[in-house]
Design a protein around this motif. Structure first.
Motif, PDB file in Angstrom:
ATOM      1  N   THR A 427       0.825  -1.214   0.000  1.00  9.53           N
ATOM      2  CA  THR A 427       0.000   0.000   0.000  1.00  9.53           C
ATOM      3  C   THR A 427       0.855   1.258   0.000  1.00  9.53           C
ATOM      4  O   THR A 427       0.497   2.257  -0.630  1.00  9.53           O
ATOM      5  CB  THR A 427      -0.948   0.012   1.213  1.00  9.53           C
ATOM      6  N   THR A 428       1.989   1.215   0.692  1.00 11.07           N
ATOM      7  CA  THR A 428       2.896   2.374   0.684  1.00 11.07           C
ATOM      8  C   THR A 428       3.457   2.608  -0.714  1.00 11.07           C
ATOM      9  O   THR A 428       3.443   3.738  -1.229  1.00 11.07           O
ATOM     10  CB  THR A 428       4.055   2.164   1.672  1.00 11.07           C
ATOM     11  N   MET A 429       3.963   1.558  -1.341  1.00 13.36           N
ATOM     12  CA  MET A 429       4.526   1.692  -2.687  1.00 13.36           C
ATOM     13  C   MET A 429       3.445   2.072  -3.697  1.00 13.36           C
ATOM     14  O   MET A 429       3.711   2.797  -4.659  1.00 13.36           O
ATOM     15  CB  MET A 429       5.209   0.385  -3.098  1.00 13.36           C
ATOM     16  N   TRP A 430       2.237   1.582  -3.492  1.00 12.73           N
ATOM     17  CA  TRP A 430       1.116   1.917  -4.372  1.00 12.73           C
ATOM     18  C   TRP A 430       0.871   3.424  -4.384  1.00 12.73           C
ATOM     19  O   TRP A 430       0.729   4.044  -5.439  1.00 12.73           O
ATOM     20  CB  TRP A 430      -0.122   1.168  -3.890  1.00 12.73           C
ATOM     21  N   GLU A 431       0.858   4.016  -3.194  1.00  9.98           N
ATOM     22  CA  GLU A 431       0.660   5.462  -3.101  1.00  9.98           C
ATOM     23  C   GLU A 431       1.819   6.231  -3.735  1.00  9.98           C
ATOM     24  O   GLU A 431       1.614   7.194  -4.479  1.00  9.98           O
ATOM     25  CB  GLU A 431       0.500   5.882  -1.641  1.00  9.98           C
ATOM     26  N   ARG A 432       3.037   5.822  -3.433  1.00 12.86           N
ATOM     27  CA  ARG A 432       4.206   6.556  -3.930  1.00 12.86           C
ATOM     28  C   ARG A 432       4.352   6.419  -5.441  1.00 12.86           C
ATOM     29  O   ARG A 432       4.682   7.392  -6.131  1.00 12.86           O
ATOM     30  CB  ARG A 432       5.465   6.060  -3.213  1.00 12.86           C
ATOM     31  N   LEU A 433       4.122   5.228  -5.961  1.00 15.26           N
ATOM     32  CA  LEU A 433       4.211   5.046  -7.407  1.00 15.26           C
ATOM     33  C   LEU A 433       3.101   5.806  -8.126  1.00 15.26           C
ATOM     34  O   LEU A 433       3.310   6.326  -9.228  1.00 15.26           O
ATOM     35  CB  LEU A 433       4.131   3.551  -7.747  1.00 15.26           C
TER      36      LEU A 433
END
Length: 503
Positions: A427-433
Motif C-alpha cells: 500500500t505504501t509503494m502503491w501510493e508513492r508510485l
C-alpha cells in the motif's frame, strides 16, 4: 523421516477417526481454522461503518484491525509451549471457547475502547487455533490420509482471507457491523461440541516445565512493536515519524535479545530448534515469501477495483471470490500426490503458476471488464493447493513428531508476519508510485484546446483521467514485483533436501 507427514505426537495408541466421525471431526477443525483466519480480513471493508456507528474517526477505527492482528501475531508462536504445558486438545477447546465468547462481546460493544479490548482478547484466543487445527487434523486423520488433512487445512487458510472482504461487504451493506462478530458464535459452538465428542481421546502428553517469563516478555515487546509499526507506518509517513523510528528500534533490539535469550534458555517458550532442519527452514521461508506476494494481490486488487473502477465492496469481493473454485477442485488431487512425487516439484509448479497468473495482471487497463479481473482469479486457484499444501507438508514432514505443534506455530507466525509486511509495503509503494506516475503523465499530457466543456469542468475531467491512469500504472508495477517474488520463492525451494517418496 517417515514416508509422509507425521501424524502428531503423544499417545500413538489411539486409532485415527474413520467414516462419519472423521468427516465431522475433520470438518469441524477446518471450520474453526476458517473462521479464525476469516476474522483477519472480514472487518477490513467495514471500518467506515464501525467508525460511523461508534462516532470515531476512520483512523481510530483501524485499531479494530490492528489490535486483533497484534494479539494474534504474539500468540501464534506460543502454540508449541502451550501444547507441551497444557495438552493439544485442552488448548484448542479453551482457545475456541474464548474466541466465541470474545466474538459475542465484540458484537455487543458500544464504545471503541471496549471493542478494541475484546478484539485483543479475541486475537489472543484465535492465535493458537490456526496451528492447533493443523496439528489435531494430523492426529485424527489416518496416516495415509495426512496429505488430505493438510490439503483441507491449507485451503481454509488460503480461501478465508479472500472470503473475509466478501462476507464483510455483504454484512455491512445489508445488516450491521455487529454481525461481523456474531456470525462466529454458531460456528464456534458447532466446532466445540464436535471436537469435545470426537477429538478428546487425541489429547497429548503434558510436560511440567518452568514458564519462560523472560522469553515471553521479549516476544510481546518485539512482535507488538513490529506489528504496530507495519500497521501505522504508512499513516505516519514511516521513518519521518519519531513514533515509527522508536517502534523500529524497539523491534530490532527486542528481536535480537529474544533470539539470544531463547537459544540460551533451558526451557524456551518457543522451540527454535526446528530451524536446525533444512527442510523446515527452506519450506517455511519459501512459503512466507510467496504468501507475502499472494497477500499483496489480496490487498491491492479490491483497493484498485473500489478506488479506480468504482466497484462496490460486494462486487470487488465477488471478483476476488473466483479463486476458490479451482482451489477446492485441485486440493484433494495435490493431497494424493504428496509423498508419491517430489514435493519440491509440486511446490515449484504452484509458485511458478501463481507468478505466471500474476504476470497476466500486469496487462490490466482502466477500461477492462469484470471477467478480465475474475478470470486470472479463477485460474490462480489451480496453483494455490500445489504451493500451499506442498510447502506445509514439506515443512511438517521435516521435523520430529514431537515438534509438530512448535513447527506449525512458527510457520503460521512467519506467514502472519509476511502478510502484515506485504500489506504495509504494497500500500505504501502503491501510493508513492501513483504520485510518481501522475507527475510523469502531467509532464507529457497537453490539454485539448476545444472540448465543448467549461474550462473548470474540462480540467477536472482531465485530472481524474490522469489519476486513474496513474493508479493503474502503479498497480501494474507492483503486480510485476509480486510475480517476480513468486519465481524467487520457487527458486528457494530447490535448497530443501529431496523428501523421501512412498511407493
Amino acid at each position: 523421516m517417515s514416508d509422509g507427514p507425521p501424524m502428531g505426537f503423544g499417545d500413538a495408541t489411539v486409532p485415527p477417526l474413520r467414516g462419519w466421525k472423521l468427516a465431522v471431526g475433520g470438518f469441524s477443525l477446518a471450520l474453526a481454522n476458517f473462521v479464525v483466519v476469516l476474522d483477519i480480513t472480514i472487518a477490513n471493508v467495514s471500518v467506515p461503518h464501525i467508525s460511523g456507528s461508534l462516532a470515531v474517526s476512520p483512523t481510530q477505527g483501524t485499531w479494530v484491525l490492528t489490535s486483533y492482528a497484534v494479539a494474534e501475531a504474539i500468540c501464534v508462536p506460543l502454540t508449541g509451549w502451550l501444547v507441551r504445558t497444557f495438552g493439544a486438545v485442552r488448548v484448542f477447546l479453551t482457545a475456541l471457547f474464548g474466541f466465541g465468547l470474545c466474538s459475542m462481546l465484540c458484537g455487543m460493544s458500544g464504545t471503541l475502547g471496549l471493542l478494541i479490548a475484546f478484539r485483543i482478547a479475541q486475537g489472543l484466543c484465535g492465535g493458537p487455533i490456526m496451528p492447533m487445527t493443523q496439528t489435531l487434523m494430523l492426529r485424527v486423520f489416518p496416516k495415509e490420509k495426512a496429505g488430505a488433512a493438510l490439503g483441507l487445512w491449507a485451503m481454509t487458510t488460503v480461501v478465508a482471507p479472500i472470503a473475509g472482504p466478501i462476507c464483510g461487504g455483504l454484512i455491512s451493506d445489508n445488516l450491521s457491523w455487529h454481525w461481523l462478530f456474531f456470525i462466529n458464535i454458531p460456528i464456534a459452538i458447532f466446532a466445540l461440541v464436535s471436537v469435545w465428542n470426537l477429538v478428546r481421546p487425541f489429547e497429548t502428553q503434558r510436560q511440567k516445565a518452568p514458564i519462560d517469563f523472560g522469553g515471553l516478555a521479549l516476544l510481546i515487546v518485539w512482535v507488538g512493536a513490529l506489528q504496530i509499526m507495519l500497521d501505522k507506518g504508512r499513516e505516519e509517513e514511516w521513518f519521518a515519524s519519531p513514533m515509527i523510528v522508536t517502534l523500529a528500534v524497539t523491534a530490532a533490539i527486542g528481536f535480537v535479545a529474544f533470539l539470544i535469550w531463547e537459544m540460551t534458555e533451558k526451557h524456551p517458550i518457543i522451540d527454535l530448534s526446528v530451524f536446525r532442519s533444512r527442510g523446515f527452514t527452506v519450506a517455511a521461508t519459501a512459503q512466507a515469501v510467496a504468501y507475502a506476494a499472494f497477500f499483496a494481490f489480496l490487498v491491492l486488487i479490491p483497493l484498485f477495483l473500489q478506488t479506480n473502477l468504482n466497484y462496490t465492496a460486494t462486487w470487488a469481493g465477488f471478483a476476488m471470490g473466483f479463486v476458490g473454485v479451482l482451489a477446492v477442485v485441485f486440493a484433494p488431487i495435490v493431497a494424493r500426490l504428496i509423498g508419491k512425487v517430489d514435493t519440491r516439484m509440486l511446490i515449484i509448479f504452484g509458485m511458478c503458476w501463481l507468478g505466471a497468473v500474476g504476470w497476466l495482471r500486469t496487462g490490466w487497463i482502466s477500461g477492462m471488464g469484470f471477467w478480465t479481473i475474475a478470470f486470472p482469479q479463477m485460474i490462480q486457484g489451480l496453483g494455490m493447493p500445489f504451493f500451499f499444501v506442498g510447502s506445509t507438508a514439506l515443512a511438517i514432514a521435516s521435523v520430529r513428531p514431537d515438534q509438530t505443534a512448535s513447527a506449525a506455530g512458527i510457520q503460521s507466525f512467519m506467514r502472519t508476519m509476511a502478510g502484515a509486511f506485504a500489506t504495509s509495503m504494497s500500500t505504501t509503494m502503491w501510493e508513492r508510485l501513483t504520485k510518481a506516475n501522475r507527475a510523469d503523465l502531467v509532464g507529457v499530457i497537453h490539454p485539448p484546446m476545444h472540448t465543448g466543456l467549461p474550462a473548470a469542468q474540462a480540467r477536472a475531467a482531465l485530472s481524474q483521467l490522469v489519476q486513474t491512469e496513474a493508479v493503474t500504472l502503479a498497480t501494474r508495477q507492483i503486480f510485476t514485483v509480486c510475480s517476480l517474488t513468486f519465481f524467487f520463492a520457487a527458486a528457494l525451494v530447490l535448497l530443501a533436501p529431496r523428501p523421501p517418496q512412498r511407493s
